[in-house]
Design a protein around this motif. Structure first.
Motif, PDB file in Angstrom:
ATOM      1  N   ALA A 185       8.181  10.645 -11.987  1.00 37.50           N
ATOM      2  CA  ALA A 185       7.449  11.355 -10.932  1.00 37.50           C
ATOM      3  C   ALA A 185       5.962  11.057 -11.040  1.00 37.50           C
ATOM      4  CB  ALA A 185       7.698  12.859 -11.052  1.00 37.50           C
ATOM      5  N   MET A 186       5.495  11.037 -12.310  1.00 33.94           N
ATOM      6  CA  MET A 186       4.091  10.745 -12.568  1.00 33.94           C
ATOM      7  C   MET A 186       3.734   9.355 -12.026  1.00 33.94           C
ATOM      8  SD  MET A 186       1.568  12.152 -13.942  1.00 33.94           S
ATOM      9  CE  MET A 186      -0.086  11.655 -14.289  1.00 33.94           C
ATOM     10  N   PHE A 187       4.581   8.373 -12.363  1.00 34.66           N
ATOM     11  CA  PHE A 187       4.317   7.008 -11.916  1.00 34.66           C
ATOM     12  C   PHE A 187       4.275   6.938 -10.391  1.00 34.66           C
ATOM     13  CE2 PHE A 187       5.843   3.006 -10.241  1.00 34.66           C
ATOM     14  CZ  PHE A 187       4.932   2.133 -10.806  1.00 34.66           C
ATOM     15  N   GLY A 188       5.236   7.603  -9.778  1.00 41.18           N
ATOM     16  CA  GLY A 188       5.286   7.609  -8.315  1.00 41.18           C
ATOM     17  C   GLY A 188       4.006   8.170  -7.740  1.00 41.18           C
ATOM     18  N   ARG A 189       3.541   9.281  -8.342  1.00 38.47           N
ATOM     19  CA  ARG A 189       2.322   9.910  -7.822  1.00 38.47           C
ATOM     20  C   ARG A 189       1.132   8.967  -7.955  1.00 38.47           C
ATOM     21  NH1 ARG A 189       4.241  14.952  -9.268  1.00 38.47           N
ATOM     22  NH2 ARG A 189       3.458  14.843 -11.390  1.00 38.47           N
ATOM     23  N   VAL A 190       1.007   8.337  -9.122  1.00 41.51           N
ATOM     24  CA  VAL A 190      -0.122   7.430  -9.355  1.00 41.51           C
ATOM     25  C   VAL A 190      -0.074   6.264  -8.359  1.00 41.51           C
ATOM     26  CG1 VAL A 190      -1.132   5.769 -10.974  1.00 41.51           C
ATOM     27  CG2 VAL A 190      -0.419   8.032 -11.774  1.00 41.51           C
ATOM     28  N   ALA A 191       1.116   5.664  -8.229  1.00 37.35           N
ATOM     29  CA  ALA A 191       1.244   4.517  -7.324  1.00 37.35           C
ATOM     30  C   ALA A 191       0.880   4.920  -5.909  1.00 37.35           C
ATOM     31  CB  ALA A 191       2.675   3.983  -7.372  1.00 37.35           C
ATOM     32  N   ARG A 192       1.401   6.089  -5.477  1.00 36.84           N
ATOM     33  CA  ARG A 192       1.086   6.532  -4.120  1.00 36.84           C
ATOM     34  C   ARG A 192      -0.401   6.811  -3.970  1.00 36.84           C
ATOM     35  NH1 ARG A 192       6.361   8.537  -4.116  1.00 36.84           N
ATOM     36  NH2 ARG A 192       5.784  10.422  -5.234  1.00 36.84           N
ATOM     37  N   GLY A 193      -0.996   7.373  -5.048  1.00 44.17           N
ATOM     38  CA  GLY A 193      -2.436   7.649  -5.000  1.00 44.17           C
ATOM     39  C   GLY A 193      -3.236   6.368  -4.808  1.00 44.17           C
ATOM     40  N   VAL A 194      -2.908   5.349  -5.620  1.00 42.06           N
ATOM     41  CA  VAL A 194      -3.625   4.070  -5.513  1.00 42.06           C
ATOM     42  C   VAL A 194      -3.454   3.482  -4.118  1.00 42.06           C
ATOM     43  CG1 VAL A 194      -3.691   1.695  -6.337  1.00 42.06           C
ATOM     44  CG2 VAL A 194      -3.498   3.578  -7.967  1.00 42.06           C
ATOM     45  N   LEU A 195      -2.210   3.489  -3.646  1.00 39.52           N
ATOM     46  CA  LEU A 195      -1.944   2.928  -2.325  1.00 39.52           C
ATOM     47  C   LEU A 195      -2.694   3.699  -1.247  1.00 39.52           C
ATOM     48  CD1 LEU A 195       1.862   2.214  -2.610  1.00 39.52           C
ATOM     49  CD2 LEU A 195       0.043   0.539  -2.412  1.00 39.52           C
ATOM     50  N   GLY A 196      -2.769   5.007  -1.415  1.00 41.20           N
ATOM     51  CA  GLY A 196      -3.497   5.829  -0.447  1.00 41.20           C
ATOM     52  C   GLY A 196      -4.965   5.446  -0.420  1.00 41.20           C
ATOM     53  N   VAL A 197      -5.547   5.288  -1.610  1.00 44.90           N
ATOM     54  CA  VAL A 197      -6.967   4.916  -1.680  1.00 44.90           C
ATOM     55  C   VAL A 197      -7.191   3.561  -1.032  1.00 44.90           C
ATOM     56  CG1 VAL A 197      -8.819   4.276  -3.265  1.00 44.90           C
ATOM     57  CG2 VAL A 197      -7.447   6.306  -3.714  1.00 44.90           C
ATOM     58  N   VAL A 198      -6.306   2.605  -1.321  1.00 48.84           N
ATOM     59  CA  VAL A 198      -6.428   1.267  -0.746  1.00 48.84           C
ATOM     60  C   VAL A 198      -6.382   1.336   0.777  1.00 48.84           C
ATOM     61  CG1 VAL A 198      -5.141  -0.887  -0.422  1.00 48.84           C
ATOM     62  CG2 VAL A 198      -5.576  -0.018  -2.727  1.00 48.84           C
ATOM     63  N   THR A 199      -5.404   2.109   1.288  1.00 53.26           N
ATOM     64  CA  THR A 199      -5.291   2.246   2.743  1.00 53.26           C
ATOM     65  C   THR A 199      -6.557   2.856   3.310  1.00 53.26           C
ATOM     66  OG1 THR A 199      -2.979   2.705   2.327  1.00 53.26           O
ATOM     67  CG2 THR A 199      -3.767   3.082   4.552  1.00 53.26           C
ATOM     68  N   LEU A 200      -7.047   3.874   2.647  1.00 55.40           N
ATOM     69  CA  LEU A 200      -8.241   4.570   3.130  1.00 55.40           C
ATOM     70  C   LEU A 200      -9.436   3.618   3.179  1.00 55.40           C
ATOM     71  CD1 LEU A 200      -9.127   7.472   3.876  1.00 55.40           C
ATOM     72  CD2 LEU A 200     -10.108   7.615   1.585  1.00 55.40           C
ATOM     73  N   ILE A 201      -9.635   2.848   2.111  1.00 57.36           N
ATOM     74  CA  ILE A 201     -10.777   1.925   2.074  1.00 57.36           C
ATOM     75  C   ILE A 201     -10.674   0.902   3.200  1.00 57.36           C
ATOM     76  CG2 ILE A 201     -11.820   0.050   0.742  1.00 57.36           C
ATOM     77  CD1 ILE A 201     -11.229   1.617  -1.761  1.00 57.36           C
ATOM     78  N   SER A 202      -9.466   0.340   3.358  1.00 57.17           N
ATOM     79  CA  SER A 202      -9.290  -0.671   4.401  1.00 57.17           C
ATOM     80  C   SER A 202      -9.564  -0.076   5.772  1.00 57.17           C
ATOM     81  CB  SER A 202      -7.871  -1.226   4.364  1.00 57.17           C
ATOM     82  OG  SER A 202      -7.583  -1.715   3.091  1.00 57.17           O
ATOM     83  N   LEU A 203      -9.047   1.147   5.991  1.00 52.60           N
ATOM     84  CA  LEU A 203      -9.256   1.770   7.297  1.00 52.60           C
ATOM     85  C   LEU A 203     -10.728   2.068   7.527  1.00 52.60           C
ATOM     86  CD1 LEU A 203      -6.332   4.191   7.963  1.00 52.60           C
ATOM     87  CD2 LEU A 203      -6.926   2.069   9.093  1.00 52.60           C
ATOM     88  N   LEU A 204     -11.396   2.533   6.469  1.00 57.37           N
ATOM     89  CA  LEU A 204     -12.827   2.826   6.606  1.00 57.37           C
ATOM     90  C   LEU A 204     -13.583   1.568   6.989  1.00 57.37           C
ATOM     91  CD1 LEU A 204     -13.744   5.338   3.781  1.00 57.37           C
ATOM     92  CD2 LEU A 204     -13.981   5.634   6.242  1.00 57.37           C
ATOM     93  N   ALA A 205     -13.197   0.446   6.351  1.00 54.45           N
ATOM     94  CA  ALA A 205     -13.854  -0.818   6.696  1.00 54.45           C
ATOM     95  C   ALA A 205     -13.674  -1.116   8.173  1.00 54.45           C
ATOM     96  CB  ALA A 205     -13.276  -1.959   5.859  1.00 54.45           C
ATOM     97  N   PHE A 206     -12.474  -0.847   8.661  1.00 54.67           N
ATOM     98  CA  PHE A 206     -12.184  -1.083  10.077  1.00 54.67           C
ATOM     99  C   PHE A 206     -13.046  -0.159  10.951  1.00 54.67           C
ATOM    100  CE2 PHE A 206      -9.393  -1.013  13.859  1.00 54.67           C
ATOM    101  CZ  PHE A 206      -9.309  -2.372  14.046  1.00 54.67           C
ATOM    102  N   VAL A 207     -13.145   1.111  10.548  1.00 58.34           N
ATOM    103  CA  VAL A 207     -13.936   2.075  11.321  1.00 58.34           C
ATOM    104  C   VAL A 207     -15.408   1.661  11.333  1.00 58.34           C
ATOM    105  CG1 VAL A 207     -14.747   4.462  11.359  1.00 58.34           C
ATOM    106  CG2 VAL A 207     -12.344   3.970  10.933  1.00 58.34           C
ATOM    107  N   VAL A 208     -15.917   1.221  10.165  1.00 56.70           N
ATOM    108  CA  VAL A 208     -17.321   0.817  10.090  1.00 56.70           C
ATOM    109  C   VAL A 208     -17.592  -0.311  11.079  1.00 56.70           C
ATOM    110  CG1 VAL A 208     -19.047  -0.287   8.627  1.00 56.70           C
ATOM    111  CG2 VAL A 208     -17.661   1.549   7.717  1.00 56.70           C
ATOM    112  N   ILE A 209     -16.663  -1.259  11.160  1.00 52.22           N
ATOM    113  CA  ILE A 209     -16.842  -2.362  12.104  1.00 52.22           C
ATOM    114  C   ILE A 209     -16.878  -1.823  13.534  1.00 52.22           C
ATOM    115  CG2 ILE A 209     -15.707  -4.386  13.084  1.00 52.22           C
ATOM    116  CD1 ILE A 209     -14.810  -5.111  10.315  1.00 52.22           C
ATOM    117  N   GLY A 210     -15.959  -0.895  13.823  1.00 53.23           N
ATOM    118  CA  GLY A 210     -15.925  -0.319  15.168  1.00 53.23           C
ATOM    119  C   GLY A 210     -17.231   0.373  15.503  1.00 53.23           C
TER     120      GLY A 210
END
Lengths: 587, 427
Positions: free
Chosen positions: A328-353
């Motif tokens: 469960a711990m591993f799942g949470r960490v992996a999801r957390g990392v993936l969430g951060v990655v998604t957030l950063i990428s989306l923010l980059a997209f928003v900044v461009i917009g």
């Protein structure tokens, strides 16, 4: 040597004599067509290679180099900072690929098929559609010392000037991260396509019945299957990351740049003879890429073998509390990392917009002080033709690429393996674009062709086809052929089976492959300029020219425009129903 | 099954053999063609026929032609100006101008080289915006057509002595002057009280504010310009003459450039990103200036600050300045490739761009802000009026403030500087 040659002529002569008798019709229309297609694909590659190899060995009559010599090699090895260039290329290329693969593994193990995974996939679609350069710029505008994140942090304080920290750094780390952020969604898409072809539910149910937990099964059963299926895409990512130019210019060090950037510098040198060492460099880079791919393939195979051994020898204690908690711990960490990655990428997209609709937006303002659509109006005033050119080109190229890929697979099935052919298909991905295309350009013009549409279509196809092919290869190989055998036994023709059974059931992978080819075509810059002679302006050529200027707002508009067409296409492709892995009994 | 497999392998072999043959044939043919082309070019290199025709005949000939004009497309101001000029050309001269927006002029040079290697006489470029090293590359490879400049009616009003030499290389009438450029610097008045008006003062700013000074990386156009500007400034005035002639020897080069390397050795550790990164060009440095990451930038367009402030690309606190000892100036040109298929229309188009009307519009800082190549004082009064009516925007540089530009060193110095810079700082 003489013996082999005479054997060869004998063999050819025999073949010609024997051919009509055994029914090998030498020149049927189908045959001519087949060879025509092969020539169309291999011709440019051969031309490109010739244009690369000849200068590398000192041959360039137009510039007065008329004899084979080692001058190009001497000049190449005399370049300052080469060792550092090699190091940077390896760090950023291998690091970026490794990071992207790890993110994809995290996604397969903890997110694929869950609601979180689906949401993430939907959010990442814009990143998939965005050209590499655009995402790199977005990340820079986000994370640089004067970037939006810093402004957010410094908002409570009265700060006049941005802080100083090394981003982009001098060791290729920011470049690796940037590449990984762009490539991970592509690999996830490929993994998703692979998963849609696997009987996931049945496998998981069977595993659960044996007492394994879902996370355990993902690691033990699904992971190796997915990784095997996306081996080719990973290879393409590796080749791309090692040879990338535009992203490296934005996120990499410039004083001593990566090899690929160094090649472009030599290529653009006002002294045309600098292209001799550039050709040597291109060959070196290609060798490096091939070597790294071979290494990666060996490593991957070893890992899979080790994994198999591990799965067979380690039976976890069923429902052990500790194991469950750590899972469960591993799942949470992996999801957390993936969430951060998604957030950063989306923010980059928003900044461009935001940048594209900002009139003035200077440090330390968190948001633009003036807004307006002027940049869009300015950019669109000159982009009428470019938009329609891009659209038609990409439609044509993507469709051709998918049809040709299917033809290649069918042919492969009919005649065993065509390894040499596949290597040729891949060559355009392995060789640096500028130097490779120059040879093609010279050959193309020598044949009497004029720069324009035909050349551009072939040029785009050279790069779109391998992607279409490799995105389709995994699903294609895993298709349940019993369905087709059944249909053949029922008296259907081969073509009917291909269209009615296989293509119909593979609609989703076909659509995804088409969308990937479409996006690749949209993003092509060098082939469009080199082979079109500037007569086929596309969104990418127009916007890249604008991006070299001093106006970040226009660059942002350019990025949005480039992303919009592939984005629509990806969304459409995702909407195509996944041809579920129908079991033969149900059919 | 087995035979089938074997046949497949044979086919694959044959395929690879075939592509090898193709490869060999193809690598031979362009070279043969290029040799033939070189012979042709030698034979027919005398005065071009077209240039000796009456202008009226040329203009008649041009009507209905469509030309491909290769010009850097990185500035919307430039692009918009060219769009409006193309409209005029269509209305008045009946020629269609297609602005091929290129990211780097080297791409077009590459196209011309490829066309020559392929032995093509009908190229894809009719007019090219060019100067300096790219012109030298084309001239050396005999890829430019001409001389043609004196045949243009509007060349009568050119400034005297303009366009004779391009970065120290004789132009021989092979390229027509289009605009004048002079190196100017810019700074942020909110961050610096007074601008550093010399290279030494710039070093002082770097010492006081480490990490806030940089220059574009050589061998980019502006990066090399910075090196030349620094070299000239750091030399005693009486020695500067040597730069007009080619580099005599390694020893001379080492002696003359020693102060420059000392200067850069001192400057680099104090630069933005510790000098590990340098902006790719003047444009990138201006973007950094706009965000206050660096505090000084440079450009070759004297009215760039006025234009950028008006467009909102730079904050209103940015002001232009130049160094006390003067700054480098040069001219940018229009050339016609030898393989241009529509030379008549190319001549008409270049003549139009050299007209007083087009030059005045180009000099307008709210449109582009590029200095004219015409001698305004000699123009007929009604044409002169257009120049006198040009608006003064905040942030513009007056001709008095610009002073007399320094002349560019001989190209051999440029090459040697770039090579030595790479040797010293790229390891």
């Amino acid at each position: 040597m003489g013996a082999t040659l005479s054997q060869l002529t004998q063999w050819v002569a025999d073949r010609w004599r024997v051919a009509p008798a055994t029914g090998h019709a030498p020149l049927t229309p189908a045959r001519v067509l087949r060879w025509g297609v092969l020539l169309l694909l291999l011709g440019p590659t051969a031309l490109g290679l010739a244009g690369l190899v000849a200068p590398a060995f000192g041959l360039w009559p137009t510039l007065g180099f008329e004899e084979v010599s080692a001058v190009a090699w001497q000049r190449w090895w005399a370049l300052p900072g080469l060792a550092e260039g090699f190091r940077l290329t390896l760090v950023s290329g291998l690091g970026g690929t490794l990071l992207a693969v790890l993110l994809t593994m995290g996604w397969v193990s903890a997110a694929a098929g869950t609601r979180f995974g689906e949401r993430m996939e939907r959010l990442l679609a814009p990143i998939l559609a965005m050209p590499h350069l655009a995402l790199a710029l977005g990340l820079l505008w986000l994370a640089a010392p004067s970037g939006v994140l810093m402004r957010l942090l410094l908002a409570p304080f009265e700060v006049l000037v941005p802080p100083q920290y090394p981003l982009p750094d001098a060791h290729g780390i920011s470049l690796a991260v940037g590449l990984a952020l762009k490539e991970a969604p592509f690999l996830m898409l490929m993994a998703q396509t692979a998963l849609s072809r696997l009987p996931v539910t049945a496998q998981l149910q069977a595993g659960q019945a044996l007492g394994y937990s879902i996370p355990q099964l993902r690691w033990r059963i699904l992971m190796p299957q997915v990784m095997r299926a996306i081996a080719l895409p990973i290879g393409a990512v590796l080749a791309y990351s090692l040879a990338v130019v535009d992203v490296a210019q934005v996120l990499g060090p410039t004083r001593t740049p990566t090899l690929a950037v160094r090649l472009i510098e030599l290529w653009r040198d006002s002294d045309p003879t600098a292209r001799l060492p550039a050709s040597v460099g291109a060959l070196m880079l290609a060798l490096l890429v091939i070597g790294m791919m071979a290494l990666g393939a060996t490593l991957g195979r070893a890992l899979l073998a080790w994994h198999r051994g591990w799965v067979l020898s380690h039976h976890p204690e069923r429902a052990s509390r500790l194991a469950l908690a750590s899972e469960a711990m591993f799942g949470r960490v992996a999801r957390g990392v993936l969430g951060v990655v998604t957030l950063i990428s989306l923010l980059a997209f928003v900044v461009i917009g935001v940048q594209s609709v900002a009139r003035s937006w200077f440090f330390p303002a968190l948001l633009p002080s003036r807004w307006g659509w002027e940049s869009w109006q300015q950019a669109l005033a000159g982009l009428g033709d470019a938009f329609s050119n891009s659209l038609w080109l990409a439609l044509l190229v993507a469709t051709l690429a998918v049809i040709l890929s299917v033809a290649v697979f069918e042919r492969e099935r009919e005649s065993g393996r065509l390894r040499g052919f596949v290597v040729c298909l891949y060559l355009p991905l392995l060789l640096p674009q500028a130097s490779f295309l120059f040879g093609f350009q010279v050959g193309w013009l020598s044949l009497g062709a004029s720069p324009g549409w035909a050349g551009v279509v072939i040029g785009h196809l050279l790069f779109a086809l391998p992607y279409a092919w490799l995105t389709l290869a995994g699903p294609w190989a895993r298709f349940d052929t019993r369905l087709e055998q059944a249909a053949r036994l029922l008296g259907r023709s081969r073509l009917e089976v291909l269209i009615g059974i296989r293509l119909r059931l593979m609609l989703r992978p076909l659509a995804i492959s088409w969308a990937v080819a479409f996006a690749v075509s949209i993003a092509q810059y060098v082939p469009t300029v080199v082979l079109g002679g500037g007569r086929v302006p596309t969104l990418t050529t127009e916007t890249l020219a604008l991006a070299t200027g001093a106006d970040p707002r226009l660059t942002a508009v350019a990025a949005c425009l480039q992303a919009c067409l592939p984005l629509v296409v990806y969304l459409l492709a995702r909407a195509v129903p996944a041809g579920r892995s129908v079991s033969p009994t149900r059919g | 099954m087995k035979t089938n497999h074997l046949a497949g392998r044979r086919r694959a072999l044959a395929l690879m053999g075939g592509s090898l043959v193709l490869l060999a044939g193809v690598s031979a043919s362009p070279w043969a063609a290029s040799l033939a082309y070189a012979a042709d070019a030698q034979a027919g290199r005398a005065t071009p026929e077209l240039a000796s025709l009456e202008w009226q005949v040329i203009a008649e000939h041009a009507r209905g032609q469509r030309i491909d004009f290769h010009a850097w497309g990185g500035s919307e101001a430039t692009n918009a100006y060219l769009r409006s000029q193309a409209k005029t050309a269509a209305a008045r001269h009946g020629i269609e101008v297609r602005h091929v927006k290129i990211a780097d002029t080297a791409e077009s040079v590459s196209t011309l080289l490829a066309e020559k290697a392929a032995g093509r006489r009908d190229g894809s470029i009719d007019v090219i915006w060019i100067n300096g090293e790219n012109f030298r590359a084309l001239k050396q490879a005999e890829l430019v057509w001409g001389p043609f400049v004196e045949r243009l009616p509007n060349s009568d009003y050119l400034l005297e002595e303009i366009g004779a030499r391009d970065f120290g290389l004789a132009t021989d009438g092979l390229e027509a002057p289009w605009g004048r450029a002079q190196l100017i610097f810019m700074y942020d008045t909110a961050l610096l009280e007074s601008p550093p008006r010399s290279m030494q003062a710039l070093l002082e700013v770097a010492r006081e504010h480490p990490g806030r000074v940089t220059y574009p990386q050589p061998p980019s156009f502006h990066g090399t310009t910075f090196l030349k500007q620094a070299l000239i400034e750091l030399m005693p005035v009486e020695q500067r003459e040597v730069l007009a002639s080619p580099v005599a020897s390694d020893a001379q080069f080492a002696e003359v450039t020693a102060p420059l390397w000392d200067y850069l050795d001192a400057l680099h550790p104090l630069m933005w990103a510790q000098g590990e990164r340098q902006p790719a060009g003047a444009e990138e440095q201006m973007k950094l200036l706009a965000q206050r990451s660096v505090w000084i930038a440079l450009t070759f367009v004297p009215q760039e600050v006025a234009n950028a402030r008006q467009e909102g690309r730079l904050p209103p606190t940015i002001e232009p300045y130049i160094h006390d000892g003067g700054t480098l100036g040069n001219v940018h040109y229009l050339a016609i490739p030898a393989s241009a298929p529509h030379k008549a229309a190319a001549l008409v188009w270049i003549n139009q761009l050299m007209s007083a009307e087009a030059q005045a519009a180009k000099a307008d800082p709210s449109r582009w802000g590029d200095d004219t190549v015409l001698d305004v004082a000699r123009l007929p009064p009604q044409e002169r009026a257009a120049f006198e009516a040009l608006p003064q925007l905040p942030g513009s540089m007056s001709p008095e403030a610009l002073g007399t530009p320094l002349s560019e060193p001989h190209p051999s110095w440029t090459d040697a500087l770039e090579a030595e810079w790479a040797r010293r700082y790229r390891n």
